[in-house]
Design a protein around this motif. Sequence first.
Motif, short mmCIF file in Angstrom:
data_model
loop_
_atom_site.label_atom_id
_atom_site.label_comp_id
_atom_site.label_asym_id
_atom_site.label_seq_id
_atom_site.Cartn_x
_atom_site.Cartn_y
_atom_site.Cartn_z
N CYS A 196 -1.12 -5.96 4.59
CA CYS A 196 -1.51 -7.28 4.12
C CYS A 196 -1.93 -7.22 2.66
CB CYS A 196 -2.68 -7.83 4.94
SG CYS A 196 -2.42 -7.67 6.70
N ASN A 197 -1.12 -7.84 1.80
CA ASN A 197 -1.47 -8.01 0.40
C ASN A 197 -1.90 -6.70 -0.26
OD1 ASN A 197 -1.71 -9.71 -1.80
ND2 ASN A 197 -3.92 -9.99 -1.48
N ILE A 198 -1.11 -5.65 -0.06
CA ILE A 198 -1.48 -4.32 -0.54
C ILE A 198 -1.36 -4.22 -2.06
CG2 ILE A 198 -0.81 -1.86 -0.52
CD1 ILE A 198 -1.89 -2.53 2.14
N GLY A 199 -2.41 -3.72 -2.70
CA GLY A 199 -2.38 -3.39 -4.13
C GLY A 199 -2.80 -1.95 -4.30
N TYR A 200 -2.10 -1.21 -5.16
CA TYR A 200 -2.46 0.20 -5.35
C TYR A 200 -2.23 0.57 -6.80
CZ TYR A 200 -2.86 5.20 -4.56
OH TYR A 200 -3.27 6.51 -4.58
N ARG A 201 -3.21 1.29 -7.38
CA ARG A 201 -3.01 1.85 -8.72
C ARG A 201 -3.85 3.11 -8.87
NH1 ARG A 201 -5.97 -2.26 -12.93
NH2 ARG A 201 -7.84 -2.69 -11.70
N TYR A 202 -3.45 3.94 -9.85
CA TYR A 202 -4.20 5.15 -10.13
C TYR A 202 -5.29 4.82 -11.13
CZ TYR A 202 -0.39 7.45 -7.75
OH TYR A 202 0.52 7.82 -6.81
#
Lengths: 206, 307
Positions: free
Chosen positions: A6-12
């Motif tokens: 659900c509405n996945i956001g990913y960053r380093y």
Amino acid sequence: MRLEACNIGYRYEQGPWVLRGVNLDLNSGEVVGLAGPSGYGKTTLGRILAGYGQPAEGGVRLDGEPLPQTGYCPVQLIFQHPESAVNPRWRMRDILREGGSPGAEVCGELGLRPEWLGRWPNELSGGELQRFCVARALTAQTRFLIADEMTTMLDAVTQAQIWQAVLKFSRRHELGILVISHDQNLLKRLCTRVVDLVELNRGSCS
Amino acid sequence: MPVLEVNDLSVAFAQYESGLRRKELTVISGLNVSVGSGEILAVVGSSGSGKSLLAHAILGILPGNARLAGTIRYRGETLTPARQAELRGAELALVPQAVTFLDPLMRVGRQVRLAARGSDPTAAQRAVFARYNLPPAVEKLYPFELSGGMARRVLVSTAVVSGAQVVIADEPTPGLDEAALRETLGFFREMADAGRAVMLITHDIEAALRVADRIAVFYAGTTIEVARAEDFADTGESLRHPYSQALWRALPRNGFIPLAGFQPANCNLVAGCSFQPRCPRAATECAKAEPPPRVLRGGMVRCHYAS
């Protein structure tokens, strides 16, 4: 059962968003493909779905609940390189039973030989090792399988052997499968639908 | 005349079993293969089956415990270890699988210049980088700073600047997306079209068929068939060996039919034909005698019953 991203956001750290606003769902017994060019975050999404990575935004739901943080994870991930997914100091017998005990039926269908159980990982070929990694993940508690380039390193005959065994298990146990691959022919053969990460993702890669 | 010709090649390793007890493990046996100028020959077999050792045997870079028999000829001349050392990097080049084959502490521009022949290595390196769309700044990078795509082009560059007439590429394609795959295969086609002999070692038969002229199918340490790329068509009737047919029919687009059983890891494990325990056509003769290689319909096959 239903596995949802659900509405996945990913960053380093504070870097650009690798994934943003990604929604994906997978039902029991369904085989779905995930396509997209290299570097678009397919593996990252697979890791998040199996609980190996925490998204910065959004979350993964299994029948509406977050993934369990302890005990056996019902979402299992298979990696591309089996050599780096097994403990080199364990014998195959122990590797196979790392998370539970896979049934005799699936071990047979994957073609695991009894004489391999006493061996060390470096005494088996890549195809033989990958069969163990697949069997290890297919216990009765597994509901969803994320196959991240599971057979990319294998020849066509071994690829067909492993996939046919996984599909049989899936039909028996209503297992849901996400197939991550660059091979369009493989996706076409296995999947009921294929989603393209380029279209799902609003992160900076797209 | 083929540029590179391998005849009856065997490779065996001495292994310590326990204490000082040694055994010998044969991983390649009775292998025949040849590549001509302007041609791409793909050697297709499963990963871990020892086909990389063929590349290492041709270049003379097998480890010390390996024992080699048979002949390798370059332009008709039988290669000795001393001659291999002279030709390696000059006439025979390897495109390795990954940047781990590069020196991690040397800038990649310098590594490519070291491989270059001729009076001006720097100009040669810059020209090949420009040809492969590598920005000039890349020459100052270290191997770990390269992206996957750059790394592949740098590895191909080392083979091209050397001017080598025989290029052996070891598993150059796994895990590439469609665009990168097309580009990489294009590099090899271009090398062959410029008159080089290219040997493409891979487990990916789909990739091989897109670019190769001939395919050598590797099974249990030997080539069991050499076919034209066109022979891989329809239901595989033009193929000569039952394993090649099984490989073709196991592709996702051709039925995805798995053949049961396993490849023996050691050449001596099976009596007679090494494919016989899995073969749908096996007869008593197959368990007795190993089929010799024979010419059939413009290719080669090792099977008593191929027709």
